[in-house]
Motif scaffolding. Structure first.
Motif, PDB file in Angstrom:
ATOM      1  N   ILE A  84       0.987  -1.405   0.003  1.00  0.00           N
ATOM      2  CA  ILE A  84       0.050  -0.090   0.003  1.00  0.00           C
ATOM      3  C   ILE A  84       0.870   1.245   0.034  1.00  0.00           C
ATOM      4  CG2 ILE A  84      -1.703   1.275   1.106  1.00  0.00           C
ATOM      5  CD1 ILE A  84      -2.939  -1.319   2.157  1.00  0.00           C
ATOM      6  N   PRO A  85       1.846   1.375   0.895  1.00  0.00           N
ATOM      7  CA  PRO A  85       2.839   2.401   0.593  1.00  0.00           C
ATOM      8  C   PRO A  85       3.342   2.739  -0.669  1.00  0.00           C
ATOM      9  CG  PRO A  85       3.062   1.427   3.013  1.00  0.00           C
ATOM     10  CD  PRO A  85       2.422   0.563   1.971  1.00  0.00           C
ATOM     11  N   ILE A  86       3.856   1.554  -1.275  1.00  0.00           N
ATOM     12  CA  ILE A  86       4.310   1.842  -2.536  1.00  0.00           C
ATOM     13  C   ILE A  86       3.453   2.242  -3.532  1.00  0.00           C
ATOM     14  CG2 ILE A  86       5.478   0.518  -4.466  1.00  0.00           C
ATOM     15  CD1 ILE A  86       6.943  -0.986  -2.367  1.00  0.00           C
ATOM     16  N   ALA A  87       2.098   1.778  -3.469  1.00  0.00           N
ATOM     17  CA  ALA A  87       0.853   2.424  -4.185  1.00  0.00           C
ATOM     18  C   ALA A  87       0.899   3.843  -4.147  1.00  0.00           C
ATOM     19  CB  ALA A  87      -0.456   1.783  -4.039  1.00  0.00           C
ATOM     20  N   ARG A  88       0.931   4.232  -2.850  1.00  0.00           N
ATOM     21  CA  ARG A  88       0.986   5.737  -2.548  1.00  0.00           C
ATOM     22  C   ARG A  88       1.876   6.398  -3.215  1.00  0.00           C
ATOM     23  NH1 ARG A  88       4.014   8.422  -0.136  1.00  0.00           N
ATOM     24  NH2 ARG A  88       4.775   6.694   1.265  1.00  0.00           N
ATOM     25  N   LEU A  89       3.225   5.835  -3.348  1.00  0.00           N
ATOM     26  CA  LEU A  89       4.349   6.706  -3.531  1.00  0.00           C
ATOM     27  C   LEU A  89       4.378   6.707  -5.520  1.00  0.00           C
ATOM     28  CD1 LEU A  89       7.472   7.287  -3.953  1.00  0.00           C
ATOM     29  CD2 LEU A  89       7.989   4.901  -3.736  1.00  0.00           C
ATOM     30  N   VAL A  90       3.798   5.324  -5.884  1.00  0.00           N
ATOM     31  CA  VAL A  90       3.977   5.307  -7.436  1.00  0.00           C
ATOM     32  C   VAL A  90       2.639   6.504  -7.781  1.00  0.00           C
ATOM     33  CG1 VAL A  90       3.006   4.014  -9.508  1.00  0.00           C
ATOM     34  CG2 VAL A  90       4.447   2.998  -7.702  1.00  0.00           C
ATOM     35  N   SER A  91       1.630   6.651  -7.012  1.00  0.00           N
ATOM     36  CA  SER A  91       0.558   7.393  -7.546  1.00  0.00           C
ATOM     37  C   SER A  91       0.785   8.771  -7.185  1.00  0.00           C
ATOM     38  CB  SER A  91      -0.895   7.020  -6.647  1.00  0.00           C
ATOM     39  OG  SER A  91      -1.108   5.640  -6.854  1.00  0.00           O
ATOM     40  N   THR A  92       1.882   9.091  -6.512  1.00  0.00           N
ATOM     41  CA  THR A  92       2.280  10.447  -6.313  1.00  0.00           C
ATOM     42  C   THR A  92       3.458  10.938  -7.124  1.00  0.00           C
ATOM     43  OG1 THR A  92       3.167  10.023  -4.231  1.00  0.00           O
ATOM     44  CG2 THR A  92       1.069  10.587  -4.126  1.00  0.00           C
ATOM     45  N   ARG A  93       4.632  10.591  -6.402  1.00  0.00           N
ATOM     46  CA  ARG A  93       5.924  11.043  -6.945  1.00  0.00           C
ATOM     47  C   ARG A  93       6.351  10.241  -8.213  1.00  0.00           C
ATOM     48  NH1 ARG A  93      10.904  11.412  -2.981  1.00  0.00           N
ATOM     49  NH2 ARG A  93      11.512  12.736  -4.749  1.00  0.00           N
ATOM     50  N   MET A  94       5.777   9.100  -8.503  1.00  0.00           N
ATOM     51  CA  MET A  94       6.162   8.132  -9.601  1.00  0.00           C
ATOM     52  C   MET A  94       4.793   8.371 -10.643  1.00  0.00           C
ATOM     53  SD  MET A  94       8.286   5.125  -7.972  1.00  0.00           S
ATOM     54  CE  MET A  94       9.295   4.700  -9.461  1.00  0.00           C
ATOM     55  N   ARG A  95       4.041   9.156 -10.511  1.00  0.00           N
ATOM     56  CA  ARG A  95       2.775   9.284 -11.233  1.00  0.00           C
ATOM     57  C   ARG A  95       3.164   9.091 -12.579  1.00  0.00           C
ATOM     58  NH1 ARG A  95      -2.362  11.068  -9.204  1.00  0.00           N
ATOM     59  NH2 ARG A  95      -3.874  11.178 -10.890  1.00  0.00           N
ATOM     60  N   GLY A  96       4.075   9.879 -13.098  1.00  0.00           N
ATOM     61  CA  GLY A  96       4.223   9.926 -14.585  1.00  0.00           C
ATOM     62  C   GLY A  96       5.192   9.097 -15.224  1.00  0.00           C
ATOM     63  N   GLY A  97       5.417   7.914 -14.548  1.00  0.00           N
ATOM     64  CA  GLY A  97       6.617   6.843 -14.869  1.00  0.00           C
ATOM     65  C   GLY A  97       6.201   6.226 -16.134  1.00  0.00           C
ATOM     66  N   GLU A  98       6.955   5.185 -16.619  1.00  0.00           N
ATOM     67  CA  GLU A  98       6.580   4.581 -17.726  1.00  0.00           C
ATOM     68  C   GLU A  98       6.525   3.207 -17.153  1.00  0.00           C
ATOM     69  OE1 GLU A  98       6.261   3.507 -21.809  1.00  0.00           O
ATOM     70  OE2 GLU A  98       6.722   5.326 -20.800  1.00  0.00           O
ATOM     71  N   PHE A  99       5.125   2.812 -17.361  1.00  0.00           N
ATOM     72  CA  PHE A  99       4.718   1.744 -16.849  1.00  0.00           C
ATOM     73  C   PHE A  99       4.838   0.421 -18.010  1.00  0.00           C
ATOM     74  CE2 PHE A  99       2.215   4.484 -14.461  1.00  0.00           C
ATOM     75  CZ  PHE A  99       2.340   3.982 -13.449  1.00  0.00           C
ATOM     76  N   PRO A 100       5.084  -1.066 -17.656  1.00  0.00           N
ATOM     77  CA  PRO A 100       5.280  -1.287 -16.158  1.00  0.00           C
ATOM     78  C   PRO A 100       6.430  -1.105 -15.408  1.00  0.00           C
ATOM     79  CG  PRO A 100       5.820  -3.005 -17.548  1.00  0.00           C
ATOM     80  CD  PRO A 100       5.486  -1.848 -18.706  1.00  0.00           C
TER      81      PRO A 100
END
Length: 382
Positions: A84-100
């Motif tokens: 869950i904390p990593i989901a928060r991190l990805v959804s905020t500071r890494m929001r524009g990352g290249e998925f996957p």
């Protein structure tokens, strides 16, 4: 002030780690994280404390959280896990990352429950942004490779799917309260509780028998054909075909021999939606690896993404490995001239040596005895 008896103890479920125990744990973690790196996973770290608003909605039992108030009156929680904390991190500071995104971690987690350890080390991965069965197979194969890389023997992984139980519940139209109770006892593998709950459920006899079979229904791919005959419920049909694809991919990864299908697996966090798995080693009666797919969690943070991952409970594995004698310094420097001792120590450390410095005047025999007791390889008198 002299400490009370309570001041000499540690809270229930916590533990001290001695130098030799830390040496083993850090060595295991380093090997696992190096493997994750080879599979292109990058390490992240989240705070030990999170706002309860972040983790609480997805924790089955609220009283299993350690909670505090900050100075502003917000409720804080020690992280019970990292997904869950990593989901928060990805959804905020890494929001524009290249998925996957392939992320990994090594950190302590805290659960205020009736388990042996309430603080323990976890290492794990999160693969975010793919809904393919190949992604599930990748993280399962990586978990198996991690166990093999530690030199463990006779480890076993069990693979199931949340959709089979969910499909049975949809077909029966069961009340949510009873469904939650059934899910709880099945997840805990409480066979007495399962029997009692099912027999008192009022469900059709056929469904009761299927639910009673679930905790014991395991094997190879052949069991999936039987499950297809249970129901035409789309959730069950999809779950079976998804498991079949994952299981076949595991053969391509070369790890299928270590994985059995187990349709009784249900995970203890509410966010799991698809394939789920557990890893066991002999002598430990609970999973040391836990993971699965959780496709709905990221939508709660405003960035919908499918995801899957796992965690290895590293602290619970320590007892599987011999505790070695901690290696001491490379050299003990001693003598009667403190200034000269300091100068020589600085020179040796500049050369990359691990140096222990005598803090008082030592004779040769005392220096030899100290080096022996501390496993120091060499002594130098100056």
């Amino acid at each position: 002030m002299l400490r009370t008896n309570l001041g000499l103890r540690i809270p229930k479920g916590m533990r001290d780690l001695l130098p030799e125990e830390i040496s083993v744990q850090e060595g295991l973690e380093e090997r696992i994280l190096e493997l994750f790196k080879q599979w292109s996973y990058q390490k992240v770290l989240t705070p030990t404390l999170e706002y309860s608003a972040c983790v609480q909605p997805d924790v089955e039992q609220e009283d299993s959280l350690y909670k505090f108030f900050d100075r502003e009156g917000h409720i804080l929680t020690l992280r019970p896990e990292l997904t869950i904390p990593i989901a928060r991190l990805v959804s905020t500071r890494m929001r524009g990352g290249e998925f996957p995104l392939r992320l990994c971690y090594g950190a302590d987690v805290y659960r205020n429950s009736n388990v042996r350890h309430r603080e323990f080390r976890q290492v794990g991965v999160e693969l975010v942004g793919s809904d393919q069965e190949l992604a599930d197979a990748e993280v399962i194969a990586l978990a198996v490779e991690a166990m093999a890389g530690l030199g463990l023997k006779n480890y076993q992984f069990n693979l199931g799917h949340m959709g089979i139980f969910a499909g049975l519940m949809l077909e029966t139209g069961i009340e949510k309260e009873l469904q939650a109770k059934l899910e709880e006892v099945l997840a805990r593998k409480d066979m007495v509780g399962v029997e009692s709950c099912v027999r008192q459920s009022g469900l059709p006899e056929r469904v009761q028998e299927l639910l009673l079979r679930l905790p014991h229904f395991r094997g190879g791919e052949e069991i999936l054909d039987e499950v297809l005959g249970w129901s035409e419920q789309p959730a069950i049909q999809h779950a079976v075909e998804s498991l079949r694809k994952i299981y076949q991919y595991l053969e391509d990864f070369g790890v299928q021999a270590n994985v059995s299908l187990d349709l009784g697996i249900l995970r203890g966090f509410s966010y799991y939606t698809g394939a789920v798995f557990e890893g066991y080693v002999p002598g430990i009666g609970f999973p040391v690896v836990e993971g699965g797919r959780y496709d709905d969690l990221y939508a709660d943070f405003g960035v919908p993404q499918p995801a899957t991952g796992f965690a290895i409970h590293l602290g619970n594995l320590l007892e599987q490995f011999p505790i070695p004698v901690v290696e001491g310094a490379d050299i003990l420097v001693y003598g009667s001239d403190a200034k000269e001792i300091i100068r020589r120590c600085r020179e040796l450390r500049a050369q990359g040596k691990r140096v222990e410095m005598s803090l008082g005047v030592l004779g040769d025999e005392k220096a030899k005895s100290m080096a022996l007791q501390k496993s120091i390889k060499e002594i130098l008198r100056v």
